[in-house]
Motif scaffolding. Structure first.
Motif, PDB file in Angstrom:
ATOM      1  N   ALA A  18       0.823  -1.204   0.000  1.00  0.00           N
ATOM      2  CA  ALA A  18       0.000   0.000   0.000  1.00  0.00           C
ATOM      3  C   ALA A  18       0.863   1.263   0.000  1.00  0.00           C
ATOM      4  CB  ALA A  18      -0.928  -0.007   1.215  1.00  0.00           C
ATOM      5  N   ARG A  19       1.957   1.263   0.773  1.00  0.00           N
ATOM      6  CA  ARG A  19       2.829   2.435   0.825  1.00  0.00           C
ATOM      7  C   ARG A  19       3.523   2.662  -0.517  1.00  0.00           C
ATOM      8  NH1 ARG A  19       5.580   1.668   6.839  1.00  0.00           N
ATOM      9  NH2 ARG A  19       3.722   2.260   8.039  1.00  0.00           N
ATOM     10  N   ALA A  20       3.889   1.569  -1.178  1.00  0.00           N
ATOM     11  CA  ALA A  20       4.544   1.702  -2.476  1.00  0.00           C
ATOM     12  C   ALA A  20       3.591   2.296  -3.506  1.00  0.00           C
ATOM     13  CB  ALA A  20       5.037   0.336  -2.943  1.00  0.00           C
ATOM     14  N   ILE A  21       2.333   1.880  -3.458  1.00  0.00           N
ATOM     15  CA  ILE A  21       1.333   2.410  -4.384  1.00  0.00           C
ATOM     16  C   ILE A  21       1.143   3.901  -4.166  1.00  0.00           C
ATOM     17  CG2 ILE A  21      -1.146   2.397  -4.890  1.00  0.00           C
ATOM     18  CD1 ILE A  21      -1.032  -0.652  -4.423  1.00  0.00           C
ATOM     19  N   MET A  27      -0.547   2.425 -10.736  1.00  0.00           N
ATOM     20  CA  MET A  27      -1.906   1.944 -10.929  1.00  0.00           C
ATOM     21  C   MET A  27      -2.254   0.893  -9.881  1.00  0.00           C
ATOM     22  SD  MET A  27      -3.540   3.340 -13.475  1.00  0.00           S
ATOM     23  CE  MET A  27      -3.202   4.349 -14.938  1.00  0.00           C
ATOM     24  N   VAL A  28      -3.467   0.972  -9.375  1.00  0.00           N
ATOM     25  CA  VAL A  28      -3.999  -0.057  -8.492  1.00  0.00           C
ATOM     26  C   VAL A  28      -4.691  -1.096  -9.360  1.00  0.00           C
ATOM     27  CG1 VAL A  28      -5.595  -0.567  -6.612  1.00  0.00           C
ATOM     28  CG2 VAL A  28      -4.306   1.581  -6.617  1.00  0.00           C
ATOM     29  N   ILE A  33      -6.417  -5.288  -4.822  1.00  0.00           N
ATOM     30  CA  ILE A  33      -7.720  -5.492  -4.175  1.00  0.00           C
ATOM     31  C   ILE A  33      -7.766  -6.864  -3.517  1.00  0.00           C
ATOM     32  CG2 ILE A  33     -10.224  -5.384  -4.470  1.00  0.00           C
ATOM     33  CD1 ILE A  33      -8.665  -2.811  -5.214  1.00  0.00           C
ATOM     34  N   ASP A  34      -7.192  -7.865  -4.180  1.00  0.00           N
ATOM     35  CA  ASP A  34      -7.156  -9.211  -3.604  1.00  0.00           C
ATOM     36  C   ASP A  34      -6.417  -9.230  -2.270  1.00  0.00           C
ATOM     37  OD1 ASP A  34      -8.603 -10.292  -5.670  1.00  0.00           O
ATOM     38  OD2 ASP A  34      -6.863 -11.021  -6.781  1.00  0.00           O
ATOM     39  N   THR A  35      -5.359  -8.412  -2.159  1.00  0.00           N
ATOM     40  CA  THR A  35      -4.624  -8.336  -0.898  1.00  0.00           C
ATOM     41  C   THR A  35      -5.518  -7.813   0.222  1.00  0.00           C
ATOM     42  OG1 THR A  35      -2.528  -7.966  -2.038  1.00  0.00           O
ATOM     43  CG2 THR A  35      -2.641  -7.293   0.272  1.00  0.00           C
ATOM     44  N   GLY A  73      -5.328   5.775  -4.804  1.00  0.00           N
ATOM     45  CA  GLY A  73      -4.407   5.474  -5.883  1.00  0.00           C
ATOM     46  C   GLY A  73      -5.004   5.794  -7.249  1.00  0.00           C
ATOM     47  N   ARG A  74      -4.276   5.400  -8.298  1.00  0.00           N
ATOM     48  CA  ARG A  74      -4.732   5.581  -9.673  1.00  0.00           C
ATOM     49  C   ARG A  74      -5.303   4.267 -10.180  1.00  0.00           C
ATOM     50  NH1 ARG A  74      -0.036   6.215 -12.573  1.00  0.00           N
ATOM     51  NH2 ARG A  74      -1.214   6.889 -14.418  1.00  0.00           N
ATOM     52  N   PHE A  75      -6.362   4.349 -10.972  1.00  0.00           N
ATOM     53  CA  PHE A  75      -7.063   3.155 -11.424  1.00  0.00           C
ATOM     54  C   PHE A  75      -7.209   3.188 -12.939  1.00  0.00           C
ATOM     55  CE2 PHE A  75      -8.364   4.150  -7.136  1.00  0.00           C
ATOM     56  CZ  PHE A  75      -8.293   2.923  -6.484  1.00  0.00           C
ATOM     57  N   ALA A  76      -6.816   2.076 -13.571  1.00  0.00           N
ATOM     58  CA  ALA A  76      -6.925   1.986 -15.030  1.00  0.00           C
ATOM     59  C   ALA A  76      -8.377   1.885 -15.456  1.00  0.00           C
ATOM     60  CB  ALA A  76      -6.145   0.771 -15.533  1.00  0.00           C
ATOM     61  N   LYS A  77      -9.189   1.262 -14.594  1.00  0.00           N
ATOM     62  CA  LYS A  77     -10.607   1.086 -14.916  1.00  0.00           C
ATOM     63  C   LYS A  77     -11.451   1.510 -13.720  1.00  0.00           C
ATOM     64  CE  LYS A  77     -10.257  -3.307 -15.766  1.00  0.00           C
ATOM     65  NZ  LYS A  77     -10.628  -4.699 -16.152  1.00  0.00           N
TER      66      LYS A  77
END
Length: 336
Positions: A18-21, A27-28, A33-35, A73-77
């Motif tokens: 999470a910190r790296a994101i 992108m998330v 999400i599975d984590t 975070g940033r999301f592709a979708k």
């Protein structure tokens, strides 16, 4: 303490991810999400085994830091963003559930309202219905039923034409219980039967992950059917349904200690109400075994209630009552 009970390295890995994101603005994705879902499952399992008073700060800290960062975070979708918000809502729901089980009802309600806002932002009607449902049950549990029928109806309206039978049964039984509390007994019983039929039909449904964390719909429907019948003072049917719930929850690999114990302790009360005192003592003895290691305000209240009734049983000469009272007192000293 909760983190220590998680699989080795899981909590640390989630925190680093999470910190790296957040730091990189990357992108998330679905794996992120599975984590969160894995952490939610682990925290819920700990809660069900050991109660809402155990590990609360760990859950809240994970929600406020790692999960909050993830949702920024940033999301592709957009669908992935919605899943992140739903996962955050599910963890907020768990925080409310733990506060409720610890006896902090005002705090629980605030968490539920936050979960409702998150799940609406995610545009997830089924999870929104799930949160409204728990708000209705919460009102009934703390004896503030003024808006419970409205909440139950709103949840059911959202679930109609969206939920599979197993999930739908959870909303129907919520409405049944609210109707019983409002004195509408005949309607409540009809809804109980409908919920039971739906739960049987949906036994093999593929259910949302946030529902499967809390046991099977059939066990939950039995539990709330029992509460409905208890509200209607139908002790034989309440006892039968609590027994069914206890069997259903106890069969889940031993992970649902608290709800199994609560079901058994309530079953014992229904047996006592019918004059089956020796049976009640035997059932309470089983409940105490499941309560071992459970740190919960609800558990404390149940055991206190059991001891209160055992005092009456001792005066009536029930042989098992004295020994069981000693066991209950020992439990209280260890879990206060």
């Amino acid at each position: 303490m909760a983190a220590a009970a998680l699989p080795l390295g899981l909590a640390q890995a989630a925190e680093v991810q999470a910190r790296a994101i957040t730091a990189s603005g990357q992108m998330v994705g679905e794996s992120d999400i599975d984590t969160v879902r894995t952490m939610l499952k682990a925290f819920t399992a700990i809660d069900e085994r050991q109660g809402g008073r155990h590990g609360r700060s760990a859950v809240v800290q994970y929600l406020r830091s790692d999960v909050a960062d993830l949702t920024r975070g940033r999301f592709a979708k957009e669908s992935v963003h919605a899943e992140a918000l739903t996962a955050a809502a599910a963890l907020t729901f768990l925080s409310g559930w733990k506060a409720y089980d610890a006896g902090e009802h005002g705090l629980a309600q605030r968490y539920y309202l936050q979960a409702l806002g998150l799940t609406r932002e995610a545009d997830n009607p089924l999870h929104e219905a799930w949160v409204l449902r728990i708000m209705a049950h919460n009102g009934m549990d703390i004896h503030q039923p003024e808006h419970t029928i409205d909440l139950a109806d709103a949840a059911l309206d959202l679930a109609k034409n969206r939920a599979e039978p197993g999930l739908l049964s959870m909303f129907v039984i919520c409405r049944a219980r609210a109707l019983a509390g409002a004195g509408r007994g005949a309607e409540a019983v009809a809804e109980v039967r409908r919920a039971q039929d739906l739960a049987i039909r949906g036994e093999h449904d593929v259910l949302p992950y946030w529902l499967t964390l809390f046991g099977s719909p059939r066990a939950a429907v039995a539990s709330h059917s029992a509460k409905t019948f208890r509200s209607l003072r139908d002790h034989p049917n309440a006892e039968k349904q609590y027994a069914t719930a206890g069997r259903g929850y106890s069969s889940d690999n031993g992970t649902l200690s608290r709800i199994t114990a609560l079901s058994l302790s309530s079953q014992g009360k229904e047996q006592a109400a019918q004059g089956y005192l020796e049976q009640a003592c035997a059932t309470w003895d089983r409940a105490l075994a499941y309560f071992d290691g459970v740190y919960s305000d609800r558990a404390l209240k149940q055991v206190t209630g059991i001891r209160r009734q055992l005092t009456v049983f001792e005066r009536r000469g029930v042989g098992a009552a004295t020994q069981l009272d000693d066991k209950a007192r020992t439990w209280q000293l260890a879990h206060a």
